[in-house]
Write a protein that holds these residues in place. Structure first.
Motif, short mmCIF file in Angstrom:
data_model
loop_
_atom_site.label_atom_id
_atom_site.label_comp_id
_atom_site.label_asym_id
_atom_site.label_seq_id
_atom_site.Cartn_x
_atom_site.Cartn_y
_atom_site.Cartn_z
N LYS A 1 1.12 4.12 -2.85
CA LYS A 1 0.89 5.54 -2.58
C LYS A 1 2.06 6.37 -3.08
N ARG B 1 -2.36 3.41 -7.71
CA ARG B 1 -3.69 3.18 -7.13
C ARG B 1 -4.02 1.69 -7.13
N LYS C 1 -4.62 -3.41 0.05
CA LYS C 1 -5.75 -3.39 0.98
C LYS C 1 -6.49 -4.72 0.97
N GLN D 1 -2.19 0.00 -4.34
CA GLN D 1 -2.82 0.29 -3.05
C GLN D 1 -4.04 -0.60 -2.82
N GLN E 1 0.83 -1.20 0.00
CA GLN E 1 0.00 0.00 0.00
C GLN E 1 0.86 1.26 0.00
#
Length: 57
Positions: A14, A33, A40, A36, A10
């Motif tokens: 970022k 993105r 998650k 990330q 993640q």
């Protein structure tokens, strides 16, 4: 993959997204993105596996 590795993914995502924005590189932003979101999802899966392990299943 463990929670720590998922968090690292993640953070890496970022960073890529931020660098992509600063350099106006839309591809890098999108890749960031995506990383990330992957991180998650992996973190959520690791948490679920941990809960199952604790419940004795």
């Amino acid at each position: 993959m463990g929670k720590a590795q998922a968090k690292a993914k993640q953070v890496k995502g970022k960073l890529k997204e931020t660098v992509g924005g600063a350099t106006d590189n839309k591809g890098m932003q999108a890749e960031g993105r995506g990383e990330q979101l992957t991180g998650k999802a992996q973190e959520t899966a690791a948490k679920a596996a941990e809960r199952l392990k604790k419940s004795g299943r």
